[in-house]
Motif scaffolding. Structure first.
Motif, PDB file in Angstrom:
ATOM      1  N   MET A   2       0.838  -1.179   0.000  1.00 45.38           N
ATOM      2  CA  MET A   2       0.000   0.000   0.000  1.00 45.38           C
ATOM      3  C   MET A   2       0.889   1.251   0.000  1.00 45.38           C
ATOM      4  O   MET A   2       1.880   1.327   0.718  1.00 45.38           O
ATOM      5  N   GLU A   3       0.509   2.208  -0.809  1.00 50.75           N
ATOM      6  CA  GLU A   3       1.287   3.440  -0.907  1.00 50.75           C
ATOM      7  C   GLU A   3       1.069   4.318   0.331  1.00 50.75           C
ATOM      8  O   GLU A   3      -0.055   4.470   0.806  1.00 50.75           O
ATOM      9  N   ARG A   4       2.175   4.842   0.858  1.00 47.75           N
ATOM     10  CA  ARG A   4       2.087   5.687   2.044  1.00 47.75           C
ATOM     11  C   ARG A   4       1.526   7.051   1.676  1.00 47.75           C
ATOM     12  O   ARG A   4       1.745   7.559   0.583  1.00 47.75           O
ATOM     13  N   LYS A   5       0.801   7.635   2.620  1.00 49.60           N
ATOM     14  CA  LYS A   5       0.274   8.986   2.433  1.00 49.60           C
ATOM     15  C   LYS A   5       1.428   9.969   2.399  1.00 49.60           C
ATOM     16  O   LYS A   5       2.465   9.757   3.027  1.00 49.60           O
ATOM     17  N   LYS A   6       1.226  11.074   1.663  1.00 52.87           N
ATOM     18  CA  LYS A   6       2.277  12.074   1.508  1.00 52.87           C
ATOM     19  C   LYS A   6       1.947  13.332   2.299  1.00 52.87           C
ATOM     20  O   LYS A   6       0.806  13.797   2.297  1.00 52.87           O
ATOM     21  N   LEU A   7       2.966  13.869   2.954  1.00 47.72           N
ATOM     22  CA  LEU A   7       2.855  15.133   3.676  1.00 47.72           C
ATOM     23  C   LEU A   7       3.850  16.118   3.085  1.00 47.72           C
ATOM     24  O   LEU A   7       4.953  15.741   2.715  1.00 47.72           O
ATOM     25  N   LEU A   8       3.439  17.386   3.036  1.00 43.32           N
ATOM     26  CA  LEU A   8       4.344  18.456   2.645  1.00 43.32           C
ATOM     27  C   LEU A   8       4.624  19.296   3.880  1.00 43.32           C
ATOM     28  O   LEU A   8       3.689  19.755   4.544  1.00 43.32           O
ATOM     29  N   LYS A  56       6.636  30.460  -1.211  1.00 41.96           N
ATOM     30  CA  LYS A  56       6.558  30.355  -2.675  1.00 41.96           C
ATOM     31  C   LYS A  56       6.822  28.930  -3.139  1.00 41.96           C
ATOM     32  O   LYS A  56       6.151  28.426  -4.041  1.00 41.96           O
ATOM     33  N   GLU A  57       7.792  28.269  -2.500  1.00 37.99           N
ATOM     34  CA  GLU A  57       8.050  26.865  -2.824  1.00 37.99           C
ATOM     35  C   GLU A  57       6.845  25.997  -2.449  1.00 37.99           C
ATOM     36  O   GLU A  57       6.532  25.035  -3.146  1.00 37.99           O
ATOM     37  N   ALA A  58       6.185  26.344  -1.344  1.00 37.44           N
ATOM     38  CA  ALA A  58       4.995  25.587  -0.926  1.00 37.44           C
ATOM     39  C   ALA A  58       3.906  25.683  -1.989  1.00 37.44           C
ATOM     40  O   ALA A  58       3.308  24.668  -2.366  1.00 37.44           O
ATOM     41  N   LEU A  59       3.657  26.892  -2.492  1.00 34.59           N
ATOM     42  CA  LEU A  59       2.633  27.056  -3.526  1.00 34.59           C
ATOM     43  C   LEU A  59       3.012  26.319  -4.807  1.00 34.59           C
ATOM     44  O   LEU A  59       2.150  25.718  -5.458  1.00 34.59           O
ATOM     45  N   ALA A  60       4.291  26.364  -5.166  1.00 32.39           N
ATOM     46  CA  ALA A  60       4.739  25.650  -6.363  1.00 32.39           C
ATOM     47  C   ALA A  60       4.535  24.149  -6.198  1.00 32.39           C
ATOM     48  O   ALA A  60       4.068  23.466  -7.126  1.00 32.39           O
ATOM     49  N   ALA A  61       4.874  23.607  -5.027  1.00 29.72           N
ATOM     50  CA  ALA A  61       4.687  22.176  -4.768  1.00 29.72           C
ATOM     51  C   ALA A  61       3.201  21.822  -4.759  1.00 29.72           C
ATOM     52  O   ALA A  61       2.798  20.778  -5.295  1.00 29.72           O
ATOM     53  N   LEU A  62       2.378  22.674  -4.173  1.00 26.58           N
ATOM     54  CA  LEU A  62       0.934  22.436  -4.139  1.00 26.58           C
ATOM     55  C   LEU A  62       0.336  22.454  -5.552  1.00 26.58           C
ATOM     56  O   LEU A  62      -0.570  21.671  -5.847  1.00 26.58           O
ATOM     57  N   GLN A  63       0.834  23.319  -6.392  1.00 29.56           N
ATOM     58  CA  GLN A  63       0.358  23.405  -7.778  1.00 29.56           C
ATOM     59  C   GLN A  63       0.516  22.046  -8.464  1.00 29.56           C
ATOM     60  O   GLN A  63      -0.362  21.602  -9.183  1.00 29.56           O
ATOM     61  N   ILE A  64       1.630  21.391  -8.180  1.00 30.90           N
ATOM     62  CA  ILE A  64       1.940  20.122  -8.842  1.00 30.90           C
ATOM     63  C   ILE A  64       1.371  18.912  -8.093  1.00 30.90           C
ATOM     64  O   ILE A  64       0.805  18.002  -8.697  1.00 30.90           O
ATOM     65  N   LEU A  97      -1.323  14.880  -1.979  1.00 31.13           N
ATOM     66  CA  LEU A  97      -0.952  15.158  -0.591  1.00 31.13           C
ATOM     67  C   LEU A  97      -2.102  14.846   0.363  1.00 31.13           C
ATOM     68  O   LEU A  97      -3.257  15.150   0.080  1.00 31.13           O
ATOM     69  N   SER A  98      -1.753  14.295   1.505  1.00 32.70           N
ATOM     70  CA  SER A  98      -2.744  14.047   2.553  1.00 32.70           C
ATOM     71  C   SER A  98      -2.863  15.231   3.493  1.00 32.70           C
ATOM     72  O   SER A  98      -3.919  15.434   4.096  1.00 32.70           O
ATOM     73  N   LEU A 115      -1.826  30.496   3.082  1.00 35.23           N
ATOM     74  CA  LEU A 115      -3.220  30.107   3.346  1.00 35.23           C
ATOM     75  C   LEU A 115      -4.199  30.948   2.536  1.00 35.23           C
ATOM     76  O   LEU A 115      -5.167  30.419   1.979  1.00 35.23           O
ATOM     77  N   GLU A 116      -3.969  32.254   2.480  1.00 32.77           N
ATOM     78  CA  GLU A 116      -4.845  33.134   1.699  1.00 32.77           C
ATOM     79  C   GLU A 116      -4.863  32.722   0.236  1.00 32.77           C
ATOM     80  O   GLU A 116      -5.927  32.663  -0.392  1.00 32.77           O
ATOM     81  N   GLU A 117      -3.691  32.428  -0.301  1.00 34.71           N
ATOM     82  CA  GLU A 117      -3.598  32.009  -1.702  1.00 34.71           C
ATOM     83  C   GLU A 117      -4.283  30.664  -1.912  1.00 34.71           C
ATOM     84  O   GLU A 117      -4.989  30.452  -2.898  1.00 34.71           O
ATOM     85  N   MET A 118      -4.091  29.743  -0.976  1.00 35.21           N
ATOM     86  CA  MET A 118      -4.750  28.437  -1.065  1.00 35.21           C
ATOM     87  C   MET A 118      -6.266  28.596  -1.016  1.00 35.21           C
ATOM     88  O   MET A 118      -6.995  27.915  -1.748  1.00 35.21           O
ATOM     89  N   LYS A 119      -6.732  29.481  -0.167  1.00 35.98           N
ATOM     90  CA  LYS A 119      -8.169  29.730  -0.047  1.00 35.98           C
ATOM     91  C   LYS A 119      -8.723  30.301  -1.355  1.00 35.98           C
ATOM     92  O   LYS A 119      -9.761  29.867  -1.847  1.00 35.98           O
ATOM     93  N   GLN A 120      -7.994  31.259  -1.933  1.00 36.63           N
ATOM     94  CA  GLN A 120      -8.407  31.864  -3.198  1.00 36.63           C
ATOM     95  C   GLN A 120      -8.488  30.827  -4.309  1.00 36.63           C
ATOM     96  O   GLN A 120      -9.402  30.860  -5.126  1.00 36.63           O
TER      97      GLN A 120
END
Length: 161
Positions: free
Chosen positions: A1-7, A36-44, A49-50, A67-72
């Motif tokens: 089983m594949e493990r869940k991923k965390l950032l 900025k790296e977090a947003l780039a990783a989230l984009q991909i 991600l869990s 968080l604001e950008e993620m919410k938007q």
């Protein structure tokens, strides 16, 4: 089983290492060092991600801005976000929750608290997604019944959900 991923997004390499050490037995860990790296990783990777562990205070783009950008972008629906910080004032904690954080963990980290809160956050998010899928399916079925039998009244009871 594949493990869940965390950032883990934290400008402190030491904090990332501490958290990764606490969680790497149960999760695949990805690390970034700023907002900025977090947003780039989230984009991909956001669909894979869990959860995201997000530091509040970082240079450039801080955790609140992320968080604001993620919410938007409506990414908070995909990735539950746990804020991590040494900041313990209620104004920081309140702002994190107002922006959509699922939880807030203070430093210094307790391995038991971190593990349990991550498990609970992922479980709650998963259950919420399952309930939304059920609700969407039922509404869709009811709308199809209504279309095929327009004279039949539809009664929806929220007690079922």
């Amino acid at each position: 089983m594949e493990r869940k991923k965390l950032l883990i997004a934290d400008d402190s390499e030491m904090n990332r290492a501490i958290l990764a050490n606490m969680l790497e037995q149960d999760y695949e860990i990805m690390e970034v060092s700023d907002g900025k790296e977090a947003l780039a990783a989230l984009q991909i990777y956001r669909k894979d991600l869990s959860a995201l562990l997000l530091d509040v205070v970082m240079p450039g783009m801080d955790g609140f801005q992320v968080l604001e950008e993620m919410k938007q972008r409506q990414w908070l629906e995909d990735v539950p976000t746990v804020m991590i910080s040494a900041e313990t004032s209620s104004s920081y904690i309140d702002q994190a929750f107002e922006l959509g954080a699922a939880d807030y963990i203070n430093r210094p980290f307790s391995a038991t608290v971190v593990r349990r809160r991550i498990i609970n956050t992922i479980l709650l998010h998963t259950r919420r997604q399952e309930m939304m899928d059920i609700l969407t399916s039922r509404v869709y079925r009811l709308s199809r019944i209504h279309i095929s039998e327009p004279t039949r009244p539809i009664s929806i009871s929220y007690a079922v959900f």
